[in-house]
Motif scaffolding. Structure first.
Motif, PDB file in Angstrom:
ATOM      1  N   VAL A 195      23.831   6.484 -25.859  1.00 41.08           N
ATOM      2  CA  VAL A 195      23.495   6.254 -24.446  1.00 41.08           C
ATOM      3  C   VAL A 195      23.860   7.478 -23.615  1.00 41.08           C
ATOM      4  O   VAL A 195      23.083   7.938 -22.776  1.00 41.08           O
ATOM      5  N   PHE A 196      25.036   8.043 -23.852  1.00 44.82           N
ATOM      6  CA  PHE A 196      25.461   9.214 -23.085  1.00 44.82           C
ATOM      7  C   PHE A 196      24.567  10.422 -23.376  1.00 44.82           C
ATOM      8  O   PHE A 196      24.224  11.186 -22.476  1.00 44.82           O
ATOM      9  N   VAL A 197      24.190  10.623 -24.630  1.00 40.33           N
ATOM     10  CA  VAL A 197      23.285  11.717 -24.985  1.00 40.33           C
ATOM     11  C   VAL A 197      21.940  11.501 -24.291  1.00 40.33           C
ATOM     12  O   VAL A 197      21.376  12.413 -23.687  1.00 40.33           O
ATOM     13  N   GLU A 198      21.428  10.283 -24.356  1.00 39.87           N
ATOM     14  CA  GLU A 198      20.152   9.946 -23.713  1.00 39.87           C
ATOM     15  C   GLU A 198      20.203  10.225 -22.215  1.00 39.87           C
ATOM     16  O   GLU A 198      19.307  10.861 -21.651  1.00 39.87           O
ATOM     17  N   ARG A 199      21.252   9.778 -21.553  1.00 39.94           N
ATOM     18  CA  ARG A 199      21.360   9.970 -20.105  1.00 39.94           C
ATOM     19  C   ARG A 199      21.449  11.445 -19.740  1.00 39.94           C
ATOM     20  O   ARG A 199      20.863  11.885 -18.743  1.00 39.94           O
ATOM     21  N   THR A 205      25.070  21.452 -20.743  1.00 38.20           N
ATOM     22  CA  THR A 205      26.210  20.545 -20.878  1.00 38.20           C
ATOM     23  C   THR A 205      26.383  19.761 -19.588  1.00 38.20           C
ATOM     24  O   THR A 205      26.340  20.328 -18.499  1.00 38.20           O
ATOM     25  N   THR A 206      26.569  18.468 -19.737  1.00 38.85           N
ATOM     26  CA  THR A 206      26.801  17.568 -18.619  1.00 38.85           C
ATOM     27  C   THR A 206      28.099  16.810 -18.859  1.00 38.85           C
ATOM     28  O   THR A 206      28.334  16.313 -19.959  1.00 38.85           O
ATOM     29  N   VAL A 207      28.943  16.722 -17.837  1.00 37.51           N
ATOM     30  CA  VAL A 207      30.172  15.928 -17.914  1.00 37.51           C
ATOM     31  C   VAL A 207      29.850  14.532 -17.406  1.00 37.51           C
ATOM     32  O   VAL A 207      29.241  14.371 -16.339  1.00 37.51           O
ATOM     33  N   ILE A 237      33.965  12.926 -20.529  1.00 34.14           N
ATOM     34  CA  ILE A 237      33.586  13.649 -21.737  1.00 34.14           C
ATOM     35  C   ILE A 237      32.423  14.561 -21.362  1.00 34.14           C
ATOM     36  O   ILE A 237      31.795  14.393 -20.318  1.00 34.14           O
ATOM     37  N   ALA A 238      32.125  15.514 -22.227  1.00 36.65           N
ATOM     38  CA  ALA A 238      30.998  16.411 -22.008  1.00 36.65           C
ATOM     39  C   ALA A 238      29.963  16.198 -23.102  1.00 36.65           C
ATOM     40  O   ALA A 238      30.318  15.983 -24.266  1.00 36.65           O
ATOM     41  N   ARG A 252      26.509  17.866 -29.071  1.00 39.11           N
ATOM     42  CA  ARG A 252      27.946  17.775 -29.321  1.00 39.11           C
ATOM     43  C   ARG A 252      28.548  16.968 -28.178  1.00 39.11           C
ATOM     44  O   ARG A 252      28.209  17.201 -27.014  1.00 39.11           O
ATOM     45  N   VAL A 253      29.438  16.066 -28.501  1.00 36.69           N
ATOM     46  CA  VAL A 253      30.199  15.326 -27.493  1.00 36.69           C
ATOM     47  C   VAL A 253      31.623  15.846 -27.589  1.00 36.69           C
ATOM     48  O   VAL A 253      32.244  15.772 -28.651  1.00 36.69           O
ATOM     49  N   THR A 254      32.116  16.410 -26.478  1.00 36.19           N
ATOM     50  CA  THR A 254      33.408  17.083 -26.486  1.00 36.19           C
ATOM     51  C   THR A 254      34.249  16.658 -25.294  1.00 36.19           C
ATOM     52  O   THR A 254      33.776  15.953 -24.403  1.00 36.19           O
ATOM     53  N   SER A 255      35.475  17.153 -25.273  1.00 41.21           N
ATOM     54  CA  SER A 255      36.285  17.048 -24.062  1.00 41.21           C
ATOM     55  C   SER A 255      35.615  17.938 -23.015  1.00 41.21           C
ATOM     56  O   SER A 255      34.855  18.845 -23.368  1.00 41.21           O
ATOM     57  N   PRO A 256      35.863  17.704 -21.723  1.00 46.57           N
ATOM     58  CA  PRO A 256      35.210  18.517 -20.692  1.00 46.57           C
ATOM     59  C   PRO A 256      35.447  20.023 -20.857  1.00 46.57           C
ATOM     60  O   PRO A 256      34.572  20.820 -20.533  1.00 46.57           O
ATOM     61  N   ASP A 257      36.591  20.423 -21.396  1.00 54.74           N
ATOM     62  CA  ASP A 257      36.864  21.850 -21.597  1.00 54.74           C
ATOM     63  C   ASP A 257      36.302  22.364 -22.929  1.00 54.74           C
ATOM     64  O   ASP A 257      36.417  23.549 -23.246  1.00 54.74           O
TER      65      ASP A 257
END
Length: 145
Positions: free
Chosen positions: A34-38, A11-13, A82-83, A101-106
């Motif tokens: 894009v966020f998943v790719e990065r 998991t990356t924030v 986001i995470a 999964r794209v989630t809140s940081p928590d």
């Protein structure tokens, strides 16, 4: 990008900037990919699998996306963080079946989830070819057990 401990995968924030938002002030649907790719590229690059000077640093860096699917649950509203949690569901001879999964940081809010399949290619033929032993070893670190 900041890593977060998880039971499997990684998991990356990541930050959401103003220019990531659409006219409604929510994260634009195309930005999720894009966020998943990065997040995935960053993980692999930390392990020596990337591109430098337009050339792959490892044979396993030469791969393409074959499938991408996403289901949106709740919009990300405004800027902040986001995470992105991703893992390998199945590591084939020439493919890697990722889930994310794209989630809140928590991790309490699930914004979106999906699937992405990457195929390793032979650079000369542009046809599927097996992952290297090192690529399989690294990929297996992301497997959900």
């Amino acid at each position: 990008m900041t890593a977060v401990a998880v039971e499997y995968g990684h998991t990356t924030v990541v930050p959401v900037h103003f220019d990531d938002l659409d006219a409604l002030g929510v994260l634009h649907n195309a930005r999720y990919a894009v966020f998943v790719e990065r997040a995935m590229i960053s993980w692999w690059a930390e392990r020596g699998v990337s591109f430098a000077g337009g050339r792959p640093t490892s044979p396993d860096a030469f791969n393409v996306v074959r499938e991408y699917a996403i289901t949106f649950h709740v919009p990300v509203r405004g800027t902040g963080e986001i995470a992105v949690h991703f893992w390998v569901e199945k590591l084939g001879t020439t493919s890697a079946d990722y889930r994310f999964r794209v989630t809140s940081p928590d991790g309490r809010i699930l914004y979106a989830e999906g699937r992405r399949v990457n195929i390793h290619l032979d650079p000369a033929t542009m046809r599927p070819s097996p992952w290297s032993e090192e690529g399989r070893r690294l990929g297996s670190e992301l497997l959900r057990r």
